[in-house]
Design a protein around this motif. Structure first.
Motif, PDB file in Angstrom:
ATOM      1  N   CYS A 166       9.793   5.835 -10.835  1.00 21.42           N
ATOM      2  CA  CYS A 166       9.141   4.688 -11.731  1.00 21.42           C
ATOM      3  C   CYS A 166       8.408   3.760 -10.683  1.00 21.42           C
ATOM      4  CB  CYS A 166      10.396   3.654 -12.041  1.00 21.42           C
ATOM      5  SG  CYS A 166      11.620   4.267 -13.440  1.00 21.42           S
ATOM      6  N   PHE A 167       7.840   4.560  -9.755  1.00 18.77           N
ATOM      7  CA  PHE A 167       6.861   3.622  -8.758  1.00 18.77           C
ATOM      8  C   PHE A 167       5.643   3.466  -9.359  1.00 18.77           C
ATOM      9  CE2 PHE A 167      10.209   3.945  -5.562  1.00 18.77           C
ATOM     10  CZ  PHE A 167      10.155   2.586  -4.862  1.00 18.77           C
ATOM     11  N   PRO A 168       5.136   4.319 -10.100  1.00 16.65           N
ATOM     12  CA  PRO A 168       3.783   3.926 -10.865  1.00 16.65           C
ATOM     13  C   PRO A 168       3.638   2.407 -11.524  1.00 16.65           C
ATOM     14  CG  PRO A 168       4.348   6.230 -11.234  1.00 16.65           C
ATOM     15  CD  PRO A 168       5.538   5.567 -10.694  1.00 16.65           C
ATOM     16  N   TRP A 169       4.891   2.118 -12.147  1.00 13.59           N
ATOM     17  CA  TRP A 169       5.186   0.972 -12.630  1.00 13.59           C
ATOM     18  C   TRP A 169       5.532  -0.244 -11.664  1.00 13.59           C
ATOM     19  CZ3 TRP A 169       8.556   4.434 -15.734  1.00 13.59           C
ATOM     20  CH2 TRP A 169       7.700   5.207 -16.643  1.00 13.59           C
ATOM     21  N   THR A 170       6.323   0.349 -10.625  1.00 11.77           N
ATOM     22  CA  THR A 170       6.637  -0.884  -9.558  1.00 11.77           C
ATOM     23  C   THR A 170       5.629  -1.122  -8.869  1.00 11.77           C
ATOM     24  OG1 THR A 170       8.829   0.319  -9.135  1.00 11.77           O
ATOM     25  CG2 THR A 170       7.952  -0.859  -7.488  1.00 11.77           C
ATOM     26  N   VAL A 171       4.617  -0.325  -8.466  1.00 11.69           N
ATOM     27  CA  VAL A 171       3.417  -0.433  -7.656  1.00 11.69           C
ATOM     28  C   VAL A 171       2.475  -1.241  -8.523  1.00 11.69           C
ATOM     29  CG1 VAL A 171       1.357   0.299  -6.507  1.00 11.69           C
ATOM     30  CG2 VAL A 171       3.547   1.407  -6.156  1.00 11.69           C
ATOM     31  N   THR A 172       2.303  -1.197  -9.839  1.00 12.60           N
ATOM     32  CA  THR A 172       1.491  -2.065 -10.770  1.00 12.60           C
ATOM     33  C   THR A 172       2.158  -3.298 -10.732  1.00 12.60           C
ATOM     34  OG1 THR A 172       1.040  -0.028 -11.951  1.00 12.60           O
ATOM     35  CG2 THR A 172       0.758  -2.284 -13.126  1.00 12.60           C
ATOM     36  N   ALA A 173       3.477  -3.451 -11.079  1.00 11.43           N
ATOM     37  CA  ALA A 173       4.001  -5.094 -10.987  1.00 11.43           C
ATOM     38  C   ALA A 173       3.729  -5.641  -9.738  1.00 11.43           C
ATOM     39  CB  ALA A 173       5.526  -4.655 -11.026  1.00 11.43           C
ATOM     40  N   ALA A 230      -2.454   6.244   8.643  1.00  8.14           N
ATOM     41  CA  ALA A 230      -3.254   5.474   9.429  1.00  8.14           C
ATOM     42  C   ALA A 230      -4.666   4.744   8.700  1.00  8.14           C
ATOM     43  CB  ALA A 230      -3.729   6.561  10.577  1.00  8.14           C
ATOM     44  N   ASP A 231      -5.132   5.681   7.957  1.00 11.93           N
ATOM     45  CA  ASP A 231      -6.461   5.394   7.398  1.00 11.93           C
ATOM     46  C   ASP A 231      -6.380   4.133   6.402  1.00 11.93           C
ATOM     47  OD1 ASP A 231      -7.410   7.267   8.894  1.00 11.93           O
ATOM     48  OD2 ASP A 231      -7.801   8.843   7.505  1.00 11.93           O
ATOM     49  N   HIS A 232      -5.375   4.062   5.791  1.00 14.75           N
ATOM     50  CA  HIS A 232      -5.258   3.225   4.545  1.00 14.75           C
ATOM     51  C   HIS A 232      -4.223   2.077   4.884  1.00 14.75           C
ATOM     52  CE1 HIS A 232      -8.063   5.990   2.662  1.00 14.75           C
ATOM     53  NE2 HIS A 232      -6.982   6.739   2.624  1.00 14.75           N
ATOM     54  N   GLY A 233      -3.777   2.088   5.894  1.00 11.09           N
ATOM     55  CA  GLY A 233      -2.614   0.896   6.237  1.00 11.09           C
ATOM     56  C   GLY A 233      -1.445   0.690   5.258  1.00 11.09           C
ATOM     57  N   VAL A 234      -1.078   2.227   5.089  1.00  9.26           N
ATOM     58  CA  VAL A 234       0.240   2.366   4.136  1.00  9.26           C
ATOM     59  C   VAL A 234       1.398   1.368   4.677  1.00  9.26           C
ATOM     60  CG1 VAL A 234       1.989   3.968   3.263  1.00  9.26           C
ATOM     61  CG2 VAL A 234      -0.526   4.543   3.286  1.00  9.26           C
ATOM     62  N   THR A 235       2.238   0.965   3.722  1.00  7.86           N
ATOM     63  CA  THR A 235       3.249   0.139   4.109  1.00  7.86           C
ATOM     64  C   THR A 235       4.286   0.747   3.525  1.00  7.86           C
ATOM     65  OG1 THR A 235       3.052  -1.084   1.950  1.00  7.86           O
ATOM     66  CG2 THR A 235       1.926  -2.212   3.938  1.00  7.86           C
ATOM     67  N   HIS A 236       4.483   1.579   2.305  1.00  7.82           N
ATOM     68  CA  HIS A 236       5.584   2.036   1.798  1.00  7.82           C
ATOM     69  C   HIS A 236       5.372   3.539   1.430  1.00  7.82           C
ATOM     70  CE1 HIS A 236       6.275  -2.261   1.372  1.00  7.82           C
ATOM     71  NE2 HIS A 236       7.660  -2.060   1.106  1.00  7.82           N
ATOM     72  N   LEU A 237       6.344   4.385   1.507  1.00  6.91           N
ATOM     73  CA  LEU A 237       6.183   5.697   0.779  1.00  6.91           C
ATOM     74  C   LEU A 237       7.610   6.036   0.620  1.00  6.91           C
ATOM     75  CD1 LEU A 237       5.912   8.577   3.630  1.00  6.91           C
ATOM     76  CD2 LEU A 237       6.258   6.200   4.180  1.00  6.91           C
ATOM     77  N   CYS A 238       7.760   7.422  -0.230  1.00  2.54           N
ATOM     78  CA  CYS A 238       8.905   7.881  -0.880  1.00  2.54           C
ATOM     79  C   CYS A 238       8.935   9.265  -0.524  1.00  2.54           C
ATOM     80  CB  CYS A 238       9.466   7.461  -2.279  1.00  2.54           C
ATOM     81  SG  CYS A 238       9.414   5.709  -2.731  1.00  2.54           S
ATOM     82  N   GLY A 239      10.108   9.959  -0.571  1.00  2.25           N
ATOM     83  CA  GLY A 239      10.108  11.327  -0.625  1.00  2.25           C
ATOM     84  C   GLY A 239      11.441  11.971  -0.183  1.00  2.25           C
ATOM     85  N   ALA A 240      11.575  13.096  -0.482  1.00  2.51           N
ATOM     86  CA  ALA A 240      13.009  13.680  -0.171  1.00  2.51           C
ATOM     87  C   ALA A 240      13.151  13.991   1.282  1.00  2.51           C
ATOM     88  CB  ALA A 240      12.974  15.081  -1.065  1.00  2.51           C
ATOM     89  N   VAL A 253       0.864  -1.233   0.097  1.00  3.00           N
ATOM     90  CA  VAL A 253       0.026   0.049   0.060  1.00  3.00           C
ATOM     91  C   VAL A 253       0.871   1.238   0.093  1.00  3.00           C
ATOM     92  CG1 VAL A 253      -1.858   1.111   1.147  1.00  3.00           C
ATOM     93  CG2 VAL A 253      -1.691  -1.155   1.151  1.00  3.00           C
ATOM     94  N   TYR A 254       0.921   2.032  -0.964  1.00  7.43           N
ATOM     95  CA  TYR A 254       1.980   2.815  -1.320  1.00  7.43           C
ATOM     96  C   TYR A 254       1.389   4.322  -1.161  1.00  7.43           C
ATOM     97  CZ  TYR A 254       5.705   5.385  -3.732  1.00  7.43           C
ATOM     98  OH  TYR A 254       6.699   6.457  -4.122  1.00  7.43           O
ATOM     99  N   LEU A 255       1.731   5.132  -0.384  1.00 10.05           N
ATOM    100  CA  LEU A 255       1.418   6.720  -0.238  1.00 10.05           C
ATOM    101  C   LEU A 255       2.339   7.388  -1.180  1.00 10.05           C
ATOM    102  CD1 LEU A 255      -0.424   8.466   1.191  1.00 10.05           C
ATOM    103  CD2 LEU A 255       1.467   8.820   3.043  1.00 10.05           C
ATOM    104  N   TRP A 256       1.460   8.171  -2.032  1.00 10.02           N
ATOM    105  CA  TRP A 256       2.145   9.190  -2.782  1.00 10.02           C
ATOM    106  C   TRP A 256       2.702  10.463  -2.466  1.00 10.02           C
ATOM    107  CZ3 TRP A 256       4.816   8.244  -7.119  1.00 10.02           C
ATOM    108  CH2 TRP A 256       4.536   6.924  -7.788  1.00 10.02           C
ATOM    109  N   THR A 257       3.473  10.404  -1.769  1.00  8.44           N
ATOM    110  CA  THR A 257       4.215  11.574  -1.019  1.00  8.44           C
ATOM    111  C   THR A 257       5.347  12.137  -2.149  1.00  8.44           C
ATOM    112  OG1 THR A 257       5.556  10.003   0.085  1.00  8.44           O
ATOM    113  CG2 THR A 257       3.729  11.346   1.360  1.00  8.44           C
ATOM    114  N   LEU A 258       5.780  11.460  -2.991  1.00 12.29           N
ATOM    115  CA  LEU A 258       6.612  11.799  -3.995  1.00 12.29           C
ATOM    116  C   LEU A 258       5.748  12.168  -5.290  1.00 12.29           C
ATOM    117  CD1 LEU A 258       9.699  11.721  -4.941  1.00 12.29           C
ATOM    118  CD2 LEU A 258       9.136   9.522  -5.871  1.00 12.29           C
TER     119      LEU A 258
END
Length: 546
Positions: free
Chosen positions: A245-252, A273-283, A231-236
């Motif tokens: 390249c994470f649109p393609w990574t998460v899809t795979a 907290a609401d969606h059970g996020v497991t991964h995120l990226c960012g500066a 479950v990937y949070l789009w902070t990047l």
């Protein structure tokens, strides 16, 4: 008896359609939609869509574009925050051989007009929140070369108006869900165009191919040991190196994309907290946002949350704070020209026994190459001779492999310079440690030369970040008649904190060689790019004016 020159392994064993298929991330979408059609692909506020629904929308987008005469080699520009439409644009155009140009939402009209013109955009899909700047940008173009404009009418958008011929949803309605889209006949075919945020002159257009996009998406999976259904949070931003390249990574991995229009501490904590996020990226600025959030905006973070950080060298003190909160930080490094991250500070189990501060200092290194990047070295920028692996000798960081760009669009000279000697020249300066791990010391343009001595601004910033009152810090060169240049520190303090220039300088002198210490300290908010990078060229101009 002379050995025969005949090689039996090269006889009647040719490539053909049965044993060779071009690599493309489009195959990820086709498979995931077929295998996991009912899993959630996208969450955006109240919107929930499955992978089957997302696949159909991408196919409709491809079909609608084809009906407008868009095809191989045409550019489709997208001006949008992290929304489902931006995600779908990573597949729809590529299905007909077109090229996605994801635009930086922080740019001004002049820069956007240059990019639209240089990239020869034939279609512009734009979120209504950016209608004002996009209308100005389009108006600057030759009327005969203006793109067909489509509006993203997102209910979550703040303000703006519709400036296009139709909305995105209306455009999709013109597409055929049964459209026979194409796989690229050649994996070298372009899939995306990304413009570098150049500090001088016009930005350069970096061209990605399907092979590189596929491989770096897989490299992310292998490097991060991503499980199925993250479950990937789009902070990047998706416009930054196509979201690494994470649109393609998460899809795979048949994961779930949790979209965020705006990156605030509350939105990030709520999303996790609401969606059970497991991964995120960012500066590192996003890490700072998380670990310095006011108490009333925080939510409980479950152990095991994984964050990948890059975009600027993260201060060890910030990594340490995140890990104290139970967040597992992976430090990667890359550039627009290499599809985003291509190195990782690969972790060794024995390092877990070290004190947290030492672990954070090791994790601040840029590390070693992804398995999908063939070559990485620190070398003399002229001779390309590798520097000693002593952790001290400075050189330029070089890369080579399948996840290096095709080149710069319509700029053969810059392409040749970037690839001189058969390596990609990053322009980043670093050292090579005895264990083979690299560590950036500075951008070549950011290094301070004071009295003939090189000063790494990253080293000075690392000390500043350890001060308990400092929220953010950046160090640049200030012209000096005697020394040539001296370090000038720009510092943002934590809310409620007070400290003087003399106290900051004293702190540095207690932790650094004295010649490396700032002679000047300016307390102010730091200018940043849309991806969270501090704009040092702005600070250098301010330092010159002091």
């Amino acid at each position: 008896m002379a050995r025969a020159t005949h090689n039996p392994y090269e006889t009647d064993l040719d490539q053909n359609a049965a044993n060779t298929t071009p690599l493309t991330p489009l195959s990820f979408l086709r498979r995931t939609a077929a295998v996991f059609p009912n899993r959630t692909a996208v969450i955006h506020g109240p919107v929930r869509r499955t992978w089957a629904e997302t696949y159909e929308r991408c196919v409709r987008l491809a079909s609608a574009l084809a009906k407008r005469g868009i095809g191989v080699g045409d550019t489709v520009a997208v001006m949008a925050p992290n929304t489902p439409e931006a995600f779908e644009a990573h597949f729809g155009p590529a299905m007909i051989g077109a090229v996605l140009n994801a635009l930086n939402i922080r740019l001004d009209a002049e820069a956007l007009a240059f990019i639209l013109g240089h990239g020869e955009a034939r279609v512009l899909i734009t979120d209504r929140e950016f209608s004002s700047v996009m209308a100005k940008a389009v108006a600057m173009l030759d009327p005969a070369r203006r793109p067909f404009v489509i509006d993203i009418d997102d209910p979550q958008a703040k303000g703006g108006e519709l400036i296009g011929a139709m909305t995105y949803e209306q455009f999709l309605e013109t597409g055929d869900p049964a459209f026979a889209w194409r796989m690229p006949p050649d994996e070298w075919e372009a899939i995306a165009l990304n413009y570098t945020s150049g500090t001088t002159g016009n930005p350069k257009g970096v061209v990605y191919h399907h092979r590189g996009a596929y491989l770096n998406a897989m490299g992310n999976i292998a490097t991060w040991a991503m499980p199925h259904h993250p479950v990937y949070l789009w902070t990047l931003p998706m416009f930054h190196c196509n979201g690494w390249c994470f649109p393609w990574t998460v899809t795979a991995m048949a994961g779930t994309n949790v979209c965020l229009r705006a990156i605030t501490a509350k939105a990030v904590y709520d999303g996790i907290a609401d969606h059970g996020v497991t991964h995120l990226c960012g500066a590192p600025i996003v890490m700072g946002l998380i670990c310095n959030a006011p108490e009333d905006q925080r939510r409980e973070l479950k152990p095991g949350l994984k964050m990948m950080t890059a975009g600027a060298a993260p201060p060890a003190a910030v990594i340490e704070k995140m890990e104290r909160m139970g967040v597992e930080v992976a430090h990667v490094y890359g550039l627009t020209e290499v599809y985003g991250p291509v190195t990782i500070c690969a972790w060794h189990e024995e390092w877990n026994e070290l004190p947290l501060e030492e672990r954070a200092a090791i994790k601040a290194r840029q590390g070693v190459n992804y398995a999908t990047l063939e070559g990485l070295m620190v070398a003399d920028p002229v001779t390309l001779q590798p520097v000693p692996r002593d952790g001290e000798t400075m050189g330029e960081i070089f890369m080579r492999g399948n996840t290096v760009m095709k080149g710069y669009l319509k700029n053969p000279r810059a392409t040749q310079e970037a690839f001189a000697g058969g390596w990609f020249h990053t322009g980043d300066l670093g050292v090579w440690h005895p264990d083979g791990y690299i560590q950036i010391k500075d951008r070549s343009k950011d290094i301070i030369i004071s009295g003939g001595e090189n000063i790494s601004t990253i080293e000075v910033e690392g000390v500043l970040y350890k001060h308990p009152a400092v929220l953010e810090a950046a160090v640049v060169a200030r012209p000096d008649e005697k020394w040539g240049e001296t370090p000038c520190a720009f510092v943002t303090l934590k809310e409620g904190s007070t400290v003087t220039e003399a106290e900051i300088i004293a702190w540095c002198r207690a932790n650094l060689a004295h010649f490396k210490c700032p002679r000047t300290v300016v307390f102010a908010p730091l200018p940043k790019t849309s991806t969270g990078k501090i704009q040092k060229f702005v600070l250098r101009e301010q330092a010159k004016a002091l």
